[in-house]
Motif scaffolding. Structure first.
Motif, mmCIF file in Angstrom:
data_model
loop_
_atom_site.group_PDB
_atom_site.id
_atom_site.type_symbol
_atom_site.label_atom_id
_atom_site.label_comp_id
_atom_site.label_asym_id
_atom_site.label_seq_id
_atom_site.Cartn_x
_atom_site.Cartn_y
_atom_site.Cartn_z
ATOM 1 N N PRO A 1 0.845 -1.205 0.000
ATOM 2 C CA PRO A 1 0.000 0.000 0.000
ATOM 3 C C PRO A 1 0.871 1.244 0.000
ATOM 4 O O PRO A 1 2.037 1.203 0.397
ATOM 5 C CB PRO A 1 -0.786 -0.131 1.302
ATOM 6 C CG PRO A 1 0.111 -0.942 2.201
ATOM 7 C CD PRO A 1 0.786 -1.915 1.292
ATOM 8 N N HIS B 1 0.279 6.712 2.631
ATOM 9 C CA HIS B 1 -0.928 7.325 3.188
ATOM 10 C C HIS B 1 -2.063 6.304 3.341
ATOM 11 O O HIS B 1 -2.842 6.380 4.302
ATOM 12 C CB HIS B 1 -1.365 8.499 2.317
ATOM 13 C CG HIS B 1 -0.366 9.629 2.317
ATOM 14 N ND1 HIS B 1 -0.140 10.405 3.424
ATOM 15 C CD2 HIS B 1 0.473 10.091 1.349
ATOM 16 C CE1 HIS B 1 0.787 11.303 3.160
ATOM 17 N NE2 HIS B 1 1.175 11.126 1.907
ATOM 18 N N LYS B 2 -2.151 5.327 2.425
ATOM 19 C CA LYS B 2 -3.167 4.286 2.567
ATOM 20 C C LYS B 2 -2.853 3.399 3.772
ATOM 21 O O LYS B 2 -3.763 2.964 4.486
ATOM 22 C CB LYS B 2 -3.238 3.436 1.298
ATOM 23 C CG LYS B 2 -3.954 4.117 0.140
ATOM 24 C CD LYS B 2 -4.103 3.176 -1.031
ATOM 25 C CE LYS B 2 -4.873 3.849 -2.168
ATOM 26 N NZ LYS B 2 -5.028 2.936 -3.333
ATOM 27 N N SER C 1 -5.472 2.953 6.883
ATOM 28 C CA SER C 1 -5.940 1.621 7.242
ATOM 29 C C SER C 1 -5.655 1.309 8.705
ATOM 30 O O SER C 1 -6.512 0.779 9.430
ATOM 31 C CB SER C 1 -5.260 0.581 6.342
ATOM 32 O OG SER C 1 -5.614 -0.731 6.729
#
Length: 214
Positions: A47, A50-51, A55
Motif C-alpha cells: 500500500p 498514506h493508505k 488503514s
C-alpha cells in the motif's frame, strides 16, 4: 544511623526517534518488509504510505488502554501521528484530526512530565552519527559493552558487534526529509508538530548534557 539507600539503583532511560523518520521506518517495516512474501505470492504491491496510515488508524480506534483483547488496535497505533505524546501520556491523545486545544493540552503536559522523570533520553538520529551513541553511553552511563547477545547476536553477527540489529529485512536508512517531496514532508512535519516539539527538546537536553557537562 546509616541512611544510605539499600539495593540496586534504578536508571530510567528511553530512546526517541525523529517523528517523521519513525513513521517512514514503521511503514517500510510493517507494510513492505514483513509482507513481502505474501505480496509476492499474490503478485500484489505494498500500500502507499498514506493508505497504510489510513488503514491502521481505522483499526487503532478499536484499542482500549489496558484491554489485552484489543492489542491489534494497539499495534496499529504505530501509524499514528504524534506517537511520542500518545505513548508517554498513556494513550490519552485522541485520534481525531485536526486536534483541538482541548484534545491536546492534558496529554501533552502529561508526556512532558513523564519524559522529565527519565534519567536519560537518547535521540536516535544523534546516536548513529560517528559513534556518538557509544560515546554518549560511555560518558553518561559508564557502559562499555555494546554487543547484542542471545538469538539476535546469532542472526546478525556483524551488526550485533555494534549493538545495532533488526529482526528482519536488514538495517535501512529511513530519511523522511529526502524520501518525501518538500511539500509532503512539510505536511507530515506539521501533522506531527507536538512530537517534533518534544523530540527537539529532548535532543537539545541530550546534546547539552553530552557536550556541556550539564
Amino acid at each position: 544511623m546509616n541512611l544510605e539507600p539499600i539495593g540496586p539503583s534504578l536508571l530510567f532511560l528511553t530512546t526517541l526517534r525523529d517523528p517523521c523518520d519513525r513513521l517512514l521506518s514503521a511503514y517500510t517495516f510493517f507494510a513492505v518488509t514483513t509482507t513481502e512474501g505474501k505480496r509476492e505470492a499474490k503478485n500484489k504491491s505494498p500500500p502507499t504510505f498514506h493508505k497504510w496510515i489510513a488503514s491502521n488508524m481505522d483499526r487503532a480506534a478499536s484499542y482500549v488502554v489496558g484491554d489485552l483483547d484489543s492489542r491489534k488496535g494497539l499495534r496499529s497505533n504505530t501509524a499514528r501521528s504524534n506517537h511520542i505524546v500518545w505513548r508517554f501520556s498513556g494513550g490519552a491523545l485522541t485520534n481525531k484530526v485536526p486536534l483541538k486545544q482541548s484534545d491536546l493540552k492534558q496529554p501533552f503536559e502529561t508526556a512532558i512530565r513523564v519524559l522529565s522523570q527519565h534519567d536519560l533520553i537518547l535521540p536516535m538520529d544523534v546516536m548513529t552519527q560517528d559513534d556518538l551513541g557509544k560515546r554518549a553511553l560511555q560518558e553518561l552511563l559508564g557502559w562499555n559493552k555494546f554487543e547484542v547477545g542471545g538469538r539476535m547476536r546469532r542472526k546478525n553477527t556483524e551488526d550485533a558487534k555494534n549493538g545495532h540489529v533488526v529482526t528482519m529485512g536488514g538495517i535501512k536508512n529511513s530519511d523522511a526529509r529526502n524520501h518525501f517531496s518538500k511539500e509532503e514532508f512539510q505536511q507530515l512535519w506539521e501533522e506531527n508538530w507536538l512530537d517534533n516539539i518534544l523530540y527537539l527538546w529532548c535532543r537539545a537536553v541530550f546534546l547539552a548534557r553530552l557536550h556541556c557537562n550539564i
